[in-house]
Write a protein that holds these residues in place. Structure first.
Motif, mmCIF file in Angstrom:
data_model
loop_
_atom_site.group_PDB
_atom_site.id
_atom_site.type_symbol
_atom_site.label_atom_id
_atom_site.label_comp_id
_atom_site.label_asym_id
_atom_site.label_seq_id
_atom_site.Cartn_x
_atom_site.Cartn_y
_atom_site.Cartn_z
ATOM 1 N N ILE A 12 0.843 -1.208 0.000
ATOM 2 C CA ILE A 12 0.000 0.000 0.000
ATOM 3 C C ILE A 12 0.873 1.251 0.000
ATOM 4 C CG2 ILE A 12 -1.692 1.298 1.350
ATOM 5 C CD1 ILE A 12 -2.822 -1.383 2.329
ATOM 6 N N ALA A 13 1.940 1.247 0.791
ATOM 7 C CA ALA A 13 2.838 2.401 0.835
ATOM 8 C C ALA A 13 3.512 2.622 -0.512
ATOM 9 C CB ALA A 13 3.895 2.200 1.926
ATOM 10 N N MET A 14 3.873 1.514 -1.196
ATOM 11 C CA MET A 14 4.494 1.628 -2.516
ATOM 12 C C MET A 14 3.543 2.267 -3.518
ATOM 13 S SD MET A 14 4.259 -0.178 -5.639
ATOM 14 C CE MET A 14 3.808 -1.846 -5.179
ATOM 15 N N LEU A 15 2.274 1.850 -3.498
ATOM 16 C CA LEU A 15 1.290 2.430 -4.413
ATOM 17 C C LEU A 15 1.009 3.893 -4.081
ATOM 18 C CD1 LEU A 15 -1.242 -0.544 -4.724
ATOM 19 C CD2 LEU A 15 0.380 0.277 -6.463
ATOM 20 N N LYS A 16 0.960 4.221 -2.805
ATOM 21 C CA LYS A 16 0.735 5.612 -2.405
ATOM 22 C C LYS A 16 1.858 6.514 -2.922
ATOM 23 C CE LYS A 16 0.640 8.613 1.683
ATOM 24 N NZ LYS A 16 0.663 8.688 3.159
ATOM 25 N N THR A 17 3.094 6.047 -2.766
ATOM 26 C CA THR A 17 4.238 6.836 -3.246
ATOM 27 C C THR A 17 4.174 7.029 -4.750
ATOM 28 O OG1 THR A 17 5.607 5.990 -1.440
ATOM 29 C CG2 THR A 17 6.746 6.943 -3.337
ATOM 30 N N ALA A 18 3.772 5.989 -5.464
ATOM 31 C CA ALA A 18 3.689 6.074 -6.923
ATOM 32 C C ALA A 18 2.630 7.083 -7.350
ATOM 33 C CB ALA A 18 3.391 4.697 -7.509
ATOM 34 N N PHE A 19 1.456 7.061 -6.716
ATOM 35 C CA PHE A 19 0.400 8.014 -7.063
ATOM 36 C C PHE A 19 0.814 9.452 -6.731
ATOM 37 C CE2 PHE A 19 -2.677 4.437 -7.229
ATOM 38 C CZ PHE A 19 -3.302 4.773 -8.423
ATOM 39 N N LEU B 83 1.691 9.315 -12.072
ATOM 40 C CA LEU B 83 0.423 8.603 -12.289
ATOM 41 C C LEU B 83 0.617 7.408 -13.205
ATOM 42 C CD1 LEU B 83 -2.666 8.354 -12.048
ATOM 43 C CD2 LEU B 83 -2.842 10.002 -13.932
ATOM 44 N N ARG B 84 1.376 7.590 -14.270
ATOM 45 C CA ARG B 84 1.551 6.487 -15.221
ATOM 46 C C ARG B 84 2.238 5.290 -14.564
ATOM 47 N NH1 ARG B 84 1.495 5.161 -20.415
ATOM 48 N NH2 ARG B 84 3.177 3.868 -21.246
ATOM 49 N N GLU B 85 3.257 5.553 -13.753
ATOM 50 C CA GLU B 85 3.934 4.462 -13.044
ATOM 51 C C GLU B 85 2.991 3.809 -12.042
ATOM 52 O OE1 GLU B 85 7.645 3.801 -9.917
ATOM 53 O OE2 GLU B 85 7.375 5.741 -10.919
ATOM 54 N N ALA B 86 2.159 4.625 -11.395
ATOM 55 C CA ALA B 86 1.226 4.066 -10.414
ATOM 56 C C ALA B 86 0.241 3.107 -11.074
ATOM 57 C CB ALA B 86 0.474 5.204 -9.722
ATOM 58 N N VAL B 87 -0.277 3.492 -12.257
ATOM 59 C CA VAL B 87 -1.226 2.618 -12.961
ATOM 60 C C VAL B 87 -0.550 1.319 -13.378
ATOM 61 C CG1 VAL B 87 -2.694 2.420 -15.002
ATOM 62 C CG2 VAL B 87 -2.627 4.563 -13.724
ATOM 63 N N THR B 88 0.706 1.414 -13.810
ATOM 64 C CA THR B 88 1.445 0.207 -14.187
ATOM 65 C C THR B 88 1.633 -0.713 -12.979
ATOM 66 O OG1 THR B 88 2.618 1.454 -15.907
ATOM 67 C CG2 THR B 88 3.585 -0.631 -15.204
ATOM 68 N N ARG B 89 1.924 -0.139 -11.820
ATOM 69 C CA ARG B 89 2.102 -0.947 -10.610
ATOM 70 C C ARG B 89 0.780 -1.573 -10.163
ATOM 71 N NH1 ARG B 89 6.901 -0.256 -7.705
ATOM 72 N NH2 ARG B 89 8.314 1.313 -8.590
ATOM 73 N N LEU B 90 -0.324 -0.858 -10.406
ATOM 74 C CA LEU B 90 -1.632 -1.426 -10.040
ATOM 75 C C LEU B 90 -1.904 -2.734 -10.773
ATOM 76 C CD1 LEU B 90 -4.160 1.582 -9.914
ATOM 77 C CD2 LEU B 90 -3.349 0.213 -8.009
#
Length: 804
Positions: free
Chosen positions: A627-634, A638-645
């Motif tokens: 969850i912390a990794m996704l929060k940091t990405a967002f 944004l593009r990296e966050a969507v890829t990680r999702l």
């Protein structure tokens, strides 16, 4: 009468013989060209500096020099009075332009008085400086008339810097001369058509402060005064230089001022004979607009260069001073056509420590040499030593001119040629930039965008099979700003939606290129289609214009809007994405140009893609690290966050969505609405209760309301799979209620009532139950309003969707 003839008349009036071969003005430095703008070689002819003065003694020369300077001062005073007389009606005419019966329109006032205030200010500064130095000199000049002392005080009177400063600004006359015919035309037309202006134009007064007399001029006669003045500049400087001994500190400065003046007047001679010949179009003559010394930086090396700005190109030359008895020459270095030329200036450069030490050493040596020259001037010996000191001083001045400039002007041409120039004055840099920019606009044939271009990517259709798709957008123009951006990758779908806004700072943009790309895990991205849109400012404005582009079999719907404005220098640091967590939802929505933040939409899309059948979805949380990794990405990309999702555990996806709502500074449902919603729970009739609660929801801010509705629709779809995921509407309300709704915080002071802990627990439990009940009531509503995801991109009524 051209400039040469005026010069001859002036010399004859001063009883100065005129030789046939003497030329007051130089020929054009370029040979006649046919059609192309290729540079012709420079003519070998150079400046014709005056010969060494031939007066019998330095004392006599200095006496004559003082007479010349006093004459110049008196002439300047008269000229300033004439400029003041010309400017006197400007304020009244400008004020009347805003009335129902103007004497002149605002545009006519601007045309008539163009550059006149600037000329007045320039000559006022010169006059004040010259008057102060002459006054100081006359006060210290002894009345005994001793020859030696007279020579000393004459050498002490330094005015060359004043003349050089004035001549460096002589380019102001270029604008005045270019506008002169238009101004005279306005004056003549209004004199014949308006009796009010006729009365003004035929009786303009100039007063003499010394004898209280007043001189009457016509408007047109006063307009001619600057023309008359600038054409005599070279003659005045020549007279002054002829009465200045070569040993005088002003001699070199006056030589440079004379050279610059004559260079400028060569262009004036062209325009005075026939101004139409100045217009460059296939073989016509070019005009010199401005020139001066700058430092050219090439491969880290600095070189002092002389630049000439013509009506169609910028020429860089190297000034080569010839030996005694020969003519000086210019050597060609490079040139850039003005068509499409773009400028970038940097005003915050700092010198290195080594550079500062080097400049300090140069200035110290110059100071010592100048002191030595002043001592030599007092005595009759040491002429050879003084000559060597002057030569060393000139060399040090060249070194100082080469290494002291810090203000950078970068030139970029469409042919990918670039040059870097350095100037020591920010004021001079801005004058050069404005002059080049004005000429560039005049010769620019094709229209291009300069300002902010916004592109909103809405959706796509026509995919042959479901795919994760993103859209890449590029703009052309100069490389000063980022030229490419792309949306985040959509969910696996046949009809992807983004509603994502991209913004570009554009300079010289003419085309927009759009690519639709399919993204596959572990495989190369595939371009599904591409298209190019021609950008025209006449079809774009500050309102959104919706278009549909055909990219092969795929159709992409987008909207464009354009806001023209001057651009600021590019930032030295890359622009980073603003964080979204712990930020008010209104701020995030405004930053993204949407009503439902991307973090909410992306998480919901991912849950609906692969989490609807997950047992305990939203109830079971993912690991804290995921969850912390996704929060940091967002928060960063944004593009990296969507890829990680795409690869994250689905429970981590739900965990980051719940965390977003939990960390909002203000709850999604505003705190002040809690009591009203709690009271509505007491309404017995279910339909009446839902109507009241939906009505109250309209009082929420738009981003809060639409995000809440978007989430409610999603949770309803999750509850429809409760046979599989075991998440009923009651369970979902229990999970989200405490995060979405928060009661007001009651502050207790020192004098407040003592609260029993058991009672406080009961109160908190009751509030939590009411939060859950509020969310449950909304989830039980079968006719929830649809959520609006993005801001409406309204177009003009006559604008329809354009298929390209």
């Amino acid at each position: 009468m051209d400039v040469y003839q005026e010069a001859v008349c002036y010399l004859e009036s001063q009883h100065v013989p005129v030789e046939a071969e003497t030329e007051v003005l130089e020929e054009d430095v370029f040979q006649e060209e046919a059609v192309s703008c290729l540079l012709s070689p420079l003519l070998p002819k150079s400046l014709d500096f005056p010969d060494t003065p031939t007066l019998s003694s330095p004392e006599e020369m200095l006496e004559r020099r003082l007479v010349v300077l006093k004459g110049i001062l008196e002439s300047e005073e008269v000229y300033l009075r004439e400029l003041e007389a010309l400017l006197m009606p400007m304020k009244a005419l400008r004020a009347s332009a805003g009335t129902s019966q103007p004497v002149l329109s605002s545009q006519q006032v601007q045309t008539v008085f163009y550059q006149v205030p600037e000329l007045r200010d320039m000559h006022q500064s010169f006059f004040s400086g010259l008057k102060a130095r002459l006054s100081a000199h006359c006060q210290t000049d002894p009345s005994s008339g001793a020859k030696g002392e007279m020579s000393y005080t004459g050498f002490e009177l330094m005015v060359g810097d004043l003349f050089l400063k004035m001549v460096n600004q002589i380019g102001l006359y270029g604008g005045f001369i270019e506008n002169y015919e238009k101004a005279v035309e306005v004056v003549r037309k209004c004199t014949h058509s308006d009796p009010r202006f006729r009365t003004l134009a035929q009786s303009m007064m100039s007063s003499n402060s010394s004898d209280k007399t007043r001189t009457t001029y016509t408007f047109e006669a006063l307009l001619y005064k600057p023309l008359d003045r600038v054409t005599k500049t070279t003659l005045v400087l020549r007279d002054l230089l002829n009465t200045t001994p070569m040993e005088h500190g002003d001699y070199t400065l006056l030589q440079e001022a004379l050279r610059l003046s004559r260079s400028f007047l060569s262009g004036v001679n062209e325009s005075s004979q026939c101004k139409r010949e100045v217009t460059l179009s296939h073989g016509m003559r070019r005009q010199l607009m401005r020139d001066g010394f700058m430092v050219d930086v090439s491969e880290g090396e600095r070189s002092l260069r002389h630049l000439f700005l013509y009506t169609d190109l910028l020429l860089c030359t190297r000034f080569k001073q010839a030996t005694k008895g020969k003519q000086d020459q210019y050597r060609f270095c490079w040139y850039l056509p003005l068509a499409g030329l773009k400028l970038r200036w940097i005003a915050d450069q700092e010198r290195s420590l080594d550079a500062n030490l080097r400049l300090h050493t140069i200035r110290t040596k110059m100071h010592l040499l100048r002191q030595q020259l002043q001592q030599h001037a007092k005595g009759s010996k040491g002429l050879a030593l003084a000559a060597r000191s002057r030569k060393k001083l000139e060399q040090l001045e060249l070194m100082l001119l080469t290494h002291s400039p810090v203000y950078t002007l970068e030139l970029h041409s469409p042919s990918c040629k670039s040059h870097t120039l350095l100037l020591s004055s920010l004021y001079e840099l801005e004058e050069w930039r404005e002059a080049i920019h004005k000429l560039t606009i005049d010769i620019e044939n094709e229209e291009s965008l300069c300002g902010t271009l916004s592109v909103a990517i809405h959706s796509a259709c026509g995919l042959q099979q479901p795919a994760c798709v993103y859209v890449c957008v590029e703009v052309d123009g100069y490389e000063f700003y980022d030229k490419q951006a792309q949306t985040h990758s959509s969910v696996h779908s046949l009809n992807p939606h983004w509603d994502q806004e991209l913004s570009f700072q554009v300079d010289g943009a003419k085309h927009l290129r759009v690519f639709c790309v399919s993204q596959s895990d572990g495989k190369d991205d595939i371009v599904l289609g591409k298209a190019s849109v021609k950008l025209e400012s006449k079809t774009l404005n500050k309102r959104w214009r919706r278009q549909t582009l055909h990219l092969g079999q795929v159709e992409v719907t987008l909207s464009l809007k354009y806001c023209p404005h001057p651009l600021k220098p590019p930032s030295s640091t890359a622009q980073q994405q603003q964080p979204v967590f712990c930020v008010p939802i209104e701020t995030v929505a405004q930053q993204e140009g949407v009503l439902v933040p991307h973090v909410v939409r992306c998480c919901v899309d991912e849950v609906e893609r692969r989490g609807m059948g997950e047992v305990g979805i939203y109830r079971i949380s993912g690991t804290t690290s995921d969850i912390a990794m996704l929060k940091t990405a967002f928060n960063s990309n944004l593009r990296e966050a969507v890829t990680r999702l795409r690869s994250a555990d689905v429970n981590a996806v739900t965990g980051v969505l719940k965390l977003y709502f939990r960390e909002l500074p203000q709850p999604l449902i505003p705190t002040e609405m809690f009591q009203s919603l709690a009271r509505m729970l007491n309404i017995q009739d279910i339909n009446s209760r839902l109507v009241s609660m939906l009505s109250l929801l309209h009082s929420c801010p738009d981003p809060n309301r639409h995000t809440f509705l978007y989430l409610l629709h999603h949770l309803q779809r999750v509850s429809e799979k409760q046979d599989v995921n075991r998440m009923s509407r009651q369970n979902l309300a229990t999970v989200f209620g405490p995060s979405l709704i928060r009661p007001p915080v009651v502050g207790l002071g020192q004098d407040g009532p003592t609260v029993d802990i058991s009672q406080e627990v009961v109160v908190q439990v009751g509030m939590k139950q009411r939060k859950v009940q509020v969310v449950l009531c909304y989830l039980q509503c079968n006719n929830l309003p649809e959520a609006q995801i993005s801001l409406p991109h309204d177009t003009d009524p006559e604008d329809e969707t354009t298929h390209m």
